[in-house]
Design a protein around this motif. Sequence first.
Motif, short mmCIF file in Angstrom:
data_model
loop_
_atom_site.label_atom_id
_atom_site.label_comp_id
_atom_site.label_asym_id
_atom_site.label_seq_id
_atom_site.Cartn_x
_atom_site.Cartn_y
_atom_site.Cartn_z
N VAL A 1 3.97 -2.12 6.41
CA VAL A 1 2.94 -1.24 6.98
C VAL A 1 3.57 0.13 7.25
O VAL A 1 4.50 0.25 8.04
CB VAL A 1 2.35 -1.83 8.28
CG1 VAL A 1 1.24 -0.93 8.80
CG2 VAL A 1 1.83 -3.25 8.03
N GLU B 1 0.78 -1.42 2.99
CA GLU B 1 -0.45 -1.04 3.69
C GLU B 1 -0.20 0.27 4.42
O GLU B 1 0.88 0.48 4.99
CB GLU B 1 -0.86 -2.12 4.69
CG GLU B 1 -2.10 -1.76 5.51
CD GLU B 1 -2.42 -2.80 6.57
OE1 GLU B 1 -3.13 -2.44 7.54
OE2 GLU B 1 -1.96 -3.95 6.45
N LYS C 1 4.44 -7.99 3.59
CA LYS C 1 3.67 -6.74 3.68
C LYS C 1 4.46 -5.70 4.47
O LYS C 1 5.06 -6.00 5.49
CB LYS C 1 2.32 -6.98 4.35
CG LYS C 1 1.43 -5.75 4.45
CD LYS C 1 0.05 -6.09 4.97
CE LYS C 1 0.08 -6.53 6.42
NZ LYS C 1 -1.29 -6.71 6.97
#
Length: 272
Positions: A43, A82, A41
């Motif tokens: 961010v 994200e 992921k």
Amino acid sequence: MKKWLTATLMIAVLLVAGCSKDAGGVTTENSTLQNVAKNKKLVIGMSPGYFPFDMKDPNGDFVGYDVDTANAIGEWLKVDVEYKQFTFDGLVPALQTGEIDMILAGMTIRGDRALVVSFSNPYYKTGQALMVPAKDTSTKSWEELDVKGKKIAVGIGTTGALLAKDLFKNAEIMDFEEFPSAATAMAQGQADAVLYDEPAIAVWKLRNGDQVRAVEGLISSENLGIAVKKNDIETILWLNSFLANYIDSPAELASRNKWFETSDWLNEVVEE
């Protein structure tokens, strides 16, 4: 060309990774790139309200040129992306504490910022411009507004804010959290002008028709970059390779055309 760039990047990363820390204090241990791969992921820190780079649609989803760029980074890394929202001056602290992996928020590459973060190569060139109410038909330069009693609205922590405080010796500088707040304050008669990035001013003018006027010419020229933690050379090498491939690619050209050459999307975003 892409294969050559990828091979070059791999060699550079291997050379850097050969030792965990060099004489200059640059380290590759727990780099952003490694952490992102481990977490699967990425961010991204953003500050919505910077049209057409960072915005939100009515569903609360992030949209804009920077969002397309961030999504492309995620696709290359094969990880989810994200987004986290901050005021502009809260982005660097969030990066430093590890709350986000990168800043992709129309951030100008500046010497003072480069002391606390590391920047990629530029991904967009822009400049500072001045916006005044449409009823002000006479102002042709910032110097004409540098008189006592005049008020200049800026976004706190932005390059425009620093430039305004350097240029204007007599006018009052008014700080606002985001560009829309500064522009709205001017519309309500609280300020005489707004100093901000030219693309955002151009879009604001599109949205507000004959209510505002952009003073002709740029006050400064600037490069926008992606920010990561200070001295994270492995991630910077990767980002520069990505940008060399992405800028002027069909995907980037389509994004640039959508956000900068058309106005159909204006009804699909909300002001923060």
